[in-house]
Design a protein around this motif. Sequence first.
Motif, PDB file in Angstrom:
ATOM      1  N   VAL A  41       0.859  -1.182   0.000  1.00 14.57           N
ATOM      2  CA  VAL A  41       0.000   0.000   0.000  1.00 14.57           C
ATOM      3  C   VAL A  41       0.894   1.231   0.000  1.00 14.57           C
ATOM      4  CG1 VAL A  41      -1.973  -1.067   1.153  1.00 14.57           C
ATOM      5  CG2 VAL A  41      -0.172  -0.020   2.524  1.00 14.57           C
ATOM      6  N   ARG A  42       0.302   2.330  -0.387  1.00 15.24           N
ATOM      7  CA  ARG A  42       1.029   3.598  -0.396  1.00 15.24           C
ATOM      8  C   ARG A  42       0.291   4.553   0.534  1.00 15.24           C
ATOM      9  NH1 ARG A  42       6.086   4.708  -2.930  1.00 15.24           N
ATOM     10  NH2 ARG A  42       6.341   6.947  -2.878  1.00 15.24           N
ATOM     11  N   LEU A  43       0.969   5.036   1.550  1.00 21.95           N
ATOM     12  CA  LEU A  43       0.358   5.935   2.510  1.00 21.95           C
ATOM     13  C   LEU A  43       0.887   7.350   2.313  1.00 21.95           C
ATOM     14  CD1 LEU A  43       0.742   3.756   5.763  1.00 21.95           C
ATOM     15  CD2 LEU A  43      -1.077   3.652   4.044  1.00 21.95           C
ATOM     16  N   PHE A  44       0.060   8.345   2.622  1.00 20.08           N
ATOM     17  CA  PHE A  44       0.556   9.726   2.673  1.00 20.08           C
ATOM     18  C   PHE A  44      -0.088  10.407   3.865  1.00 20.08           C
ATOM     19  CE2 PHE A  44      -3.239   9.990   0.095  1.00 20.08           C
ATOM     20  CZ  PHE A  44      -3.811  11.219   0.365  1.00 20.08           C
ATOM     21  N   ASP A  45       0.682  11.311   4.488  1.00 19.19           N
ATOM     22  CA  ASP A  45       0.242  11.882   5.763  1.00 19.19           C
ATOM     23  C   ASP A  45      -0.569  13.159   5.627  1.00 19.19           C
ATOM     24  OD1 ASP A  45       2.174  13.710   5.041  1.00 19.19           O
ATOM     25  OD2 ASP A  45       3.389  13.482   6.866  1.00 19.19           O
ATOM     26  N   GLY A  46      -0.726  13.664   4.413  1.00 16.69           N
ATOM     27  CA  GLY A  46      -1.492  14.885   4.201  1.00 16.69           C
ATOM     28  C   GLY A  46      -0.679  16.148   4.386  1.00 16.69           C
ATOM     29  N   ALA A  47       0.558  16.003   4.871  1.00 12.79           N
ATOM     30  CA  ALA A  47       1.420  17.160   5.116  1.00 12.79           C
ATOM     31  C   ALA A  47       2.660  17.148   4.232  1.00 12.79           C
ATOM     32  CB  ALA A  47       1.829  17.208   6.587  1.00 12.79           C
ATOM     33  N   GLY A  48       2.734  16.170   3.294  1.00 14.13           N
ATOM     34  CA  GLY A  48       3.836  16.185   2.343  1.00 14.13           C
ATOM     35  C   GLY A  48       4.697  14.940   2.288  1.00 14.13           C
ATOM     36  N   LEU A  49       4.429  13.952   3.141  1.00 17.79           N
ATOM     37  CA  LEU A  49       5.240  12.739   3.135  1.00 17.79           C
ATOM     38  C   LEU A  49       4.475  11.555   2.559  1.00 17.79           C
ATOM     39  CD1 LEU A  49       7.120  12.772   6.571  1.00 17.79           C
ATOM     40  CD2 LEU A  49       8.018  13.358   4.311  1.00 17.79           C
ATOM     41  N   GLU A  50       5.196  10.732   1.796  1.00 19.49           N
ATOM     42  CA  GLU A  50       4.678   9.478   1.256  1.00 19.49           C
ATOM     43  C   GLU A  50       5.410   8.323   1.922  1.00 19.49           C
ATOM     44  OE1 GLU A  50       2.664   8.610  -1.496  1.00 19.49           O
ATOM     45  OE2 GLU A  50       2.252  10.543  -2.457  1.00 19.49           O
ATOM     46  N   ALA A  51       4.736   7.205   2.072  1.00 15.29           N
ATOM     47  CA  ALA A  51       5.372   6.023   2.650  1.00 15.29           C
ATOM     48  C   ALA A  51       4.992   4.786   1.844  1.00 15.29           C
ATOM     49  CB  ALA A  51       4.967   5.839   4.110  1.00 15.29           C
ATOM     50  N   ARG A  52       5.985   3.993   1.507  1.00 12.81           N
ATOM     51  CA  ARG A  52       5.734   2.677   0.925  1.00 12.81           C
ATOM     52  C   ARG A  52       5.593   1.701   2.080  1.00 12.81           C
ATOM     53  NH1 ARG A  52      10.123   2.059  -1.726  1.00 12.81           N
ATOM     54  NH2 ARG A  52      11.066   0.364  -0.543  1.00 12.81           N
ATOM     55  N   ALA A  53       4.517   0.923   2.093  1.00  6.94           N
ATOM     56  CA  ALA A  53       4.248   0.056   3.228  1.00  6.94           C
ATOM     57  C   ALA A  53       3.683  -1.276   2.758  1.00  6.94           C
ATOM     58  CB  ALA A  53       3.262   0.728   4.189  1.00  6.94           C
ATOM     59  N   GLN A 142      -6.583  10.080  -5.092  1.00  7.44           N
ATOM     60  CA  GLN A 142      -6.741   9.775  -6.511  1.00  7.44           C
ATOM     61  C   GLN A 142      -5.682  10.446  -7.375  1.00  7.44           C
ATOM     62  OE1 GLN A 142      -8.058  12.253  -8.975  1.00  7.44           O
ATOM     63  NE2 GLN A 142      -7.479  10.744 -10.523  1.00  7.44           N
ATOM     64  N   CYS A 143      -5.368  11.725  -7.095  1.00  7.92           N
ATOM     65  CA  CYS A 143      -4.534  12.496  -8.023  1.00  7.92           C
ATOM     66  C   CYS A 143      -3.043  12.444  -7.709  1.00  7.92           C
ATOM     67  CB  CYS A 143      -5.011  13.944  -8.088  1.00  7.92           C
ATOM     68  SG  CYS A 143      -4.621  14.959  -6.634  1.00  7.92           S
ATOM     69  N   GLY A 144      -2.662  11.856  -6.580  1.00  9.09           N
ATOM     70  CA  GLY A 144      -1.247  11.689  -6.291  1.00  9.09           C
ATOM     71  C   GLY A 144      -0.624  12.757  -5.428  1.00  9.09           C
ATOM     72  N   ARG A 145      -1.426  13.697  -4.914  1.00 11.25           N
ATOM     73  CA  ARG A 145      -0.877  14.712  -4.021  1.00 11.25           C
ATOM     74  C   ARG A 145      -0.662  14.141  -2.632  1.00 11.25           C
ATOM     75  NH1 ARG A 145      -4.056  20.373  -4.403  1.00 11.25           N
ATOM     76  NH2 ARG A 145      -2.344  20.898  -2.976  1.00 11.25           N
ATOM     77  N   ALA A 146       0.416  14.575  -1.972  1.00 15.07           N
ATOM     78  CA  ALA A 146       0.690  14.138  -0.606  1.00 15.07           C
ATOM     79  C   ALA A 146       0.317  15.184   0.420  1.00 15.07           C
ATOM     80  CB  ALA A 146       2.177  13.778  -0.449  1.00 15.07           C
ATOM     81  N   VAL A 147      -0.051  16.381  -0.044  1.00 11.79           N
ATOM     82  CA  VAL A 147      -0.499  17.457   0.835  1.00 11.79           C
ATOM     83  C   VAL A 147      -1.994  17.657   0.631  1.00 11.79           C
ATOM     84  CG1 VAL A 147      -0.328  19.900   1.398  1.00 11.79           C
ATOM     85  CG2 VAL A 147       1.729  18.621   0.790  1.00 11.79           C
ATOM     86  N   VAL A 148      -2.761  17.499   1.686  1.00 15.71           N
ATOM     87  CA  VAL A 148      -4.201  17.736   1.606  1.00 15.71           C
ATOM     88  C   VAL A 148      -4.446  19.223   1.847  1.00 15.71           C
ATOM     89  CG1 VAL A 148      -6.471  17.226   2.563  1.00 15.71           C
ATOM     90  CG2 VAL A 148      -4.734  15.415   2.423  1.00 15.71           C
ATOM     91  N   PRO A 149      -4.980  19.944   0.867  1.00 18.89           N
ATOM     92  CA  PRO A 149      -5.224  21.382   1.051  1.00 18.89           C
ATOM     93  C   PRO A 149      -6.196  21.627   2.202  1.00 18.89           C
ATOM     94  CG  PRO A 149      -5.461  20.745  -1.252  1.00 18.89           C
ATOM     95  CD  PRO A 149      -5.379  19.484  -0.472  1.00 18.89           C
ATOM     96  N   ALA A 150      -5.991  22.700   2.913  1.00 21.92           N
ATOM     97  CA  ALA A 150      -6.899  23.049   4.004  1.00 21.92           C
ATOM     98  C   ALA A 150      -8.243  23.470   3.429  1.00 21.92           C
ATOM     99  CB  ALA A 150      -6.307  24.191   4.823  1.00 21.92           C
ATOM    100  N   VAL A 151      -9.318  22.900   3.986  1.00 25.68           N
ATOM    101  CA  VAL A 151     -10.662  23.387   3.715  1.00 25.68           C
ATOM    102  C   VAL A 151     -11.104  24.084   4.997  1.00 25.68           C
ATOM    103  CG1 VAL A 151     -13.025  22.836   3.049  1.00 25.68           C
ATOM    104  CG2 VAL A 151     -11.120  21.498   2.126  1.00 25.68           C
ATOM    105  N   HIS A 152     -11.146  25.408   4.959  1.00 26.54           N
ATOM    106  CA  HIS A 152     -11.417  26.189   6.160  1.00 26.54           C
ATOM    107  C   HIS A 152     -12.904  26.231   6.487  1.00 26.54           C
ATOM    108  CE1 HIS A 152      -7.271  27.534   6.296  1.00 26.54           C
ATOM    109  NE2 HIS A 152      -7.342  27.897   5.030  1.00 26.54           N
ATOM    110  N   SER A 153     -13.211  26.637   7.693  1.00 27.27           N
ATOM    111  CA  SER A 153     -14.599  26.767   8.109  1.00 27.27           C
ATOM    112  C   SER A 153     -15.316  27.807   7.245  1.00 27.27           C
ATOM    113  CB  SER A 153     -14.684  27.192   9.575  1.00 27.27           C
ATOM    114  OG  SER A 153     -14.113  26.204  10.418  1.00 27.27           O
TER     115      SER A 153
END
Length: 247
Positions: A41-53, A142-153
């Motif tokens: 599996v391929r994990l990403f933390d939403g802040a810019g890091l990818e991990a092969r696991a 889906q698109c391969g980004r490792a950073v999840v953009p902030a969706v603000h209130s």
Amino acid sequence: MSTGPRIHVAADFSVGGDVVLPEGPARHVARVLRLGEGAPVRLFDGAGLEARAVLVEAGRKRVVARIEAVEGGRGESPLPVHLGQAISKGDRMDYAIQKAVELGVAAITPLYTEHGDVRLKGEREAKKLAHWQAVAASACEQCGRAVVPAVHSPRPLTEWLGERCEALRLVLHPGTAGAFERSDAPASVALLIGPEGGFSTSEVEAAVASDFLPLSLGPRILRTETAPVVALSLLQYRFGDLGPPAA
């Protein structure tokens, strides 16, 4: 060898460490994809890091992945765009957020406007915000980004306008802004998209007073969920990473 599905997990990655997958992704991996122990599996933390696991546990109630390698993610645009999107009903808002993430947006703020017909309060607003944040994370998977953009209130348009400091500020409204004719790429962009009924005269005036340039996207009227797709595509082509490679 396949790297397996990409999964967003807000966790610390360390080689050799184990990560317990959240309930939703765990269910998808074990029950939908039917992956077992040893599956990549391929994990990403939403802040810019990818991990092969690799999965070391794949039960119906618990799925655990062991980190084999960690690296910086790719897919981030060099052009940071903050999208102010008037809130629309149903799937329209989901679509706008999903496509904006795919097109490299850096942040999204849902906005209450005069002609907008959606008003959220309290628990309903919190649930909707969590849903939109999940839409953004899913789009990153889906698109391969490792950073999840902030969706603000969600917030009123006037508040959002008062906080803007981006180098280039654009409001979708019939006008003659030469946003795409400038030769230098702006350091940052604020893009404002209105509701189905459009902005009121006072809202356009408030945007212009906050140094927003009116921007027209052609002779046809675009739906509120289509407009950010077109505008972001043009911005990314002209100043970001969708254009032809530099000579």
